[in-house]
Design a protein around this motif. Structure first.
Motif, short mmCIF file in Angstrom:
data_model
loop_
_atom_site.label_atom_id
_atom_site.label_comp_id
_atom_site.label_asym_id
_atom_site.label_seq_id
_atom_site.Cartn_x
_atom_site.Cartn_y
_atom_site.Cartn_z
N SER A 46 -20.22 -42.69 -53.79
CA SER A 46 -20.31 -41.24 -53.71
C SER A 46 -19.08 -40.67 -53.00
O SER A 46 -18.50 -39.66 -53.44
N ASN A 47 -18.66 -41.31 -51.92
CA ASN A 47 -17.47 -40.86 -51.19
C ASN A 47 -16.22 -40.98 -52.04
O ASN A 47 -15.36 -40.10 -52.02
N VAL A 48 -16.11 -42.08 -52.80
CA VAL A 48 -14.96 -42.28 -53.68
C VAL A 48 -14.92 -41.16 -54.72
O VAL A 48 -13.87 -40.57 -54.97
N CYS A 49 -16.06 -40.86 -55.33
CA CYS A 49 -16.12 -39.80 -56.33
C CYS A 49 -15.74 -38.46 -55.72
O CYS A 49 -14.98 -37.69 -56.32
N HIS A 50 -16.24 -38.19 -54.55
CA HIS A 50 -15.94 -36.93 -53.86
C HIS A 50 -14.44 -36.82 -53.59
O HIS A 50 -13.83 -35.76 -53.82
N GLU A 51 -13.83 -37.90 -53.10
CA GLU A 51 -12.40 -37.88 -52.80
C GLU A 51 -11.58 -37.67 -54.08
O GLU A 51 -10.61 -36.91 -54.08
#
Length: 80
Positions: A46-51
């Motif tokens: 989720s963090n990777v997608c957000h970044e």
């Protein structure tokens, strides 16, 4: 797993992995320890997608006009 592991993953592949994790967790038949590990992996994805989305957003916020001037991209709301 940390975000560095997913450094070269595409947005689409990260979302696909995240959706698979969510589906398995929603089924509720995963042992607790595995569920926790899957949840942590999901949060990393989720963090990777957000970044990745933030980077694209920044790129889209600036467009080069024909004369080479960089100008912020205005949304329809900003123009009113």
């Amino acid at each position: 797993m940390t975000n560095e592991i997913y450094e070269n993953i595409s947005f689409e592949k990260a979302m696909e992995k995240l959706e698979t994790i969510v589906e398995k967790l929603e089924e509720g038949e995963v042992p607790l320890e595995k569920a926790i590990a899957m949840y942590q992996e999901g949060m990393n994805l989720s963090n990777v997608c957000h970044e990745k989305l933030q980077r694209v957003e920044k790129q889209m916020d600036r467009m080069v006009e024909e004369d080479g001037e960089i100008k912020p991209l205005l949304s329809e709301e900003d123009e009113e």
